[in-house]
Scaffold this motif. Structure first.
Motif, PDB file in Angstrom:
ATOM      1  N   VAL A  40     -84.412  87.791  75.050  1.00  0.00           N
ATOM      2  CA  VAL A  40     -83.511  88.087  76.097  1.00  0.00           C
ATOM      3  C   VAL A  40     -82.105  87.344  75.975  1.00  0.00           C
ATOM      4  N   ALA A  41     -81.890  86.414  75.557  1.00  0.00           N
ATOM      5  CA  ALA A  41     -80.519  85.544  75.620  1.00  0.00           C
ATOM      6  C   ALA A  41     -79.646  86.345  74.365  1.00  0.00           C
ATOM      7  N   ALA A  42     -80.383  86.820  73.552  1.00  0.00           N
ATOM      8  CA  ALA A  42     -79.647  87.782  72.353  1.00  0.00           C
ATOM      9  C   ALA A  42     -79.241  88.929  73.294  1.00  0.00           C
ATOM     10  N   LEU A  43     -80.036  89.630  73.749  1.00  0.00           N
ATOM     11  CA  LEU A  43     -79.759  90.789  74.350  1.00  0.00           C
ATOM     12  C   LEU A  43     -78.664  90.667  75.208  1.00  0.00           C
ATOM     13  N   ARG A  44     -78.557  89.709  76.209  1.00  0.00           N
ATOM     14  CA  ARG A  44     -77.592  89.213  77.200  1.00  0.00           C
ATOM     15  C   ARG A  44     -76.179  89.132  76.443  1.00  0.00           C
ATOM     16  N   GLN A  45     -76.341  88.226  75.174  1.00  0.00           N
ATOM     17  CA  GLN A  45     -75.037  88.152  74.284  1.00  0.00           C
ATOM     18  C   GLN A  45     -74.529  89.371  73.900  1.00  0.00           C
ATOM     19  N   ARG A  46     -75.367  90.414  73.340  1.00  0.00           N
ATOM     20  CA  ARG A  46     -74.966  91.435  72.707  1.00  0.00           C
ATOM     21  C   ARG A  46     -74.158  92.410  73.742  1.00  0.00           C
ATOM     22  N   ARG A  47     -74.509  92.237  75.101  1.00  0.00           N
ATOM     23  CA  ARG A  47     -74.201  93.163  76.124  1.00  0.00           C
ATOM     24  C   ARG A  47     -72.700  92.578  76.729  1.00  0.00           C
ATOM     25  N   GLU A  48     -72.895  91.309  76.696  1.00  0.00           N
ATOM     26  CA  GLU A  48     -71.491  90.616  77.020  1.00  0.00           C
ATOM     27  C   GLU A  48     -70.437  90.855  76.214  1.00  0.00           C
ATOM     28  N   GLU A  49     -70.743  90.766  74.653  1.00  0.00           N
ATOM     29  CA  GLU A  49     -69.808  90.800  73.640  1.00  0.00           C
ATOM     30  C   GLU A  49     -69.478  92.437  73.790  1.00  0.00           C
ATOM     31  N   PHE A  50     -70.477  93.394  74.034  1.00  0.00           N
ATOM     32  CA  PHE A  50     -70.005  94.794  74.194  1.00  0.00           C
ATOM     33  C   PHE A  50     -69.021  95.178  75.374  1.00  0.00           C
ATOM     34  N   THR A 164     -59.561  91.141  84.786  1.00  0.00           N
ATOM     35  CA  THR A 164     -59.238  89.948  84.384  1.00  0.00           C
ATOM     36  C   THR A 164     -60.519  88.965  85.018  1.00  0.00           C
ATOM     37  N   ASP A 165     -60.611  89.365  86.237  1.00  0.00           N
ATOM     38  CA  ASP A 165     -61.556  88.813  87.087  1.00  0.00           C
ATOM     39  C   ASP A 165     -62.928  88.790  86.398  1.00  0.00           C
ATOM     40  N   ARG A 166     -63.432  90.105  85.957  1.00  0.00           N
ATOM     41  CA  ARG A 166     -64.587  90.379  85.001  1.00  0.00           C
ATOM     42  C   ARG A 166     -64.575  89.481  83.664  1.00  0.00           C
ATOM     43  N   LEU A 170     -67.515  86.805  82.908  1.00  0.00           N
ATOM     44  CA  LEU A 170     -68.327  86.627  81.518  1.00  0.00           C
ATOM     45  C   LEU A 170     -68.304  85.413  80.886  1.00  0.00           C
ATOM     46  N   TYR A 171     -66.976  84.938  80.709  1.00  0.00           N
ATOM     47  CA  TYR A 171     -66.682  83.563  79.921  1.00  0.00           C
ATOM     48  C   TYR A 171     -67.275  82.487  80.853  1.00  0.00           C
ATOM     49  N   ALA A 172     -67.043  82.621  82.133  1.00  0.00           N
ATOM     50  CA  ALA A 172     -67.758  81.263  82.809  1.00  0.00           C
ATOM     51  C   ALA A 172     -69.214  81.409  82.622  1.00  0.00           C
ATOM     52  N   GLY A 173     -69.868  82.673  82.675  1.00  0.00           N
ATOM     53  CA  GLY A 173     -71.357  82.786  82.396  1.00  0.00           C
ATOM     54  C   GLY A 173     -71.675  81.977  81.070  1.00  0.00           C
ATOM     55  N   ARG A 174     -70.863  82.322  80.089  1.00  0.00           N
ATOM     56  CA  ARG A 174     -71.198  81.929  78.632  1.00  0.00           C
ATOM     57  C   ARG A 174     -71.102  80.239  78.921  1.00  0.00           C
TER      58      ARG A 174
END
Length: 177
Positions: A40-50, A164-166, A170-174
């Motif tokens: 799940v973490a890997a999928l979330r990370q790939r989604r965020e990177e995309f 920029t807010d988005r 995303l970076y705050a979530g990371r």
């Protein structure tokens, strides 16, 4: 009493085997949960990177599109009332080149809008792109010239704010992960 020792030995043997089986089963479940959490973490990370990649790309395309649309509008206005009273071939070629550059950029932007996952951000980008398309394809008189550029600038800035807010979100979530 001798019989009790025998039965306690047998009971201890079975209880030890049962404890071993229970411990193995619990370890298996814990490992399975850890693997599922990692997936799940890997999928979330790939989604965020995309998403981050496309947000940055859309941000740049939006900037380019606004600059090219503004240039196109200014060239159209300049050619509508040329200082010499006559539009030169050079001016027509410059206008055609600006129009081709704008059409290519708005096409790229339009093809990338669908990859923006956040609905509000995607809507802001669509509004800015639709406004630029509407303004670049319809003639604007001298009275609306300044207002058109200002409105376009405001819509694009609203879209940039949402982008920029988005990205910050995303970076705050990371950072919390």
């Amino acid at each position: 009493m001798e019989g009790w020792n025998f039965w306690w030995g047998i009971a201890a043997f079975f209880l030890g085997g049962l404890a071993t089986q229970l411990n193995g089963w619990l370890a298996y479940r814990r490992q399975r949960k850890d693997r599922a959490d990692d997936a799940v973490a890997a999928l979330r990370q790939r989604r965020e990177e995309f998403e981050l990649q496309h947000l940055v790309e859309v941000n740049q395309l939006l900037r380019d599109c606004m600059a090219r649309c503004a240039r196109l509008l200014l060239l159209e206005w300049r050619n509508a009332t040329p200082p010499s009273g006559q539009v030169t071939n050079e001016a027509r070629e410059e206008l055609r080149s600006a129009e081709q550059a704008y059409v290519a950029t708005i096409g790229e932007l339009s093809s990338q809008i669908g990859f923006v996952f956040n609905d509000q951000v995607r809507q802001k980008i669509k509004e800015a792109a639709e406004y630029m398309n509407r303004r670049s394809s319809s003639p604007v008189d001298d009275a609306d010239r300044g207002r058109t550029i200002i409105e376009m600038h405001h819509l694009v800035n609203d879209a940039h704010e949402a982008l920029t807010d988005r990205v910050r979100g995303l970076y705050a979530g990371r950072a919390r992960s």
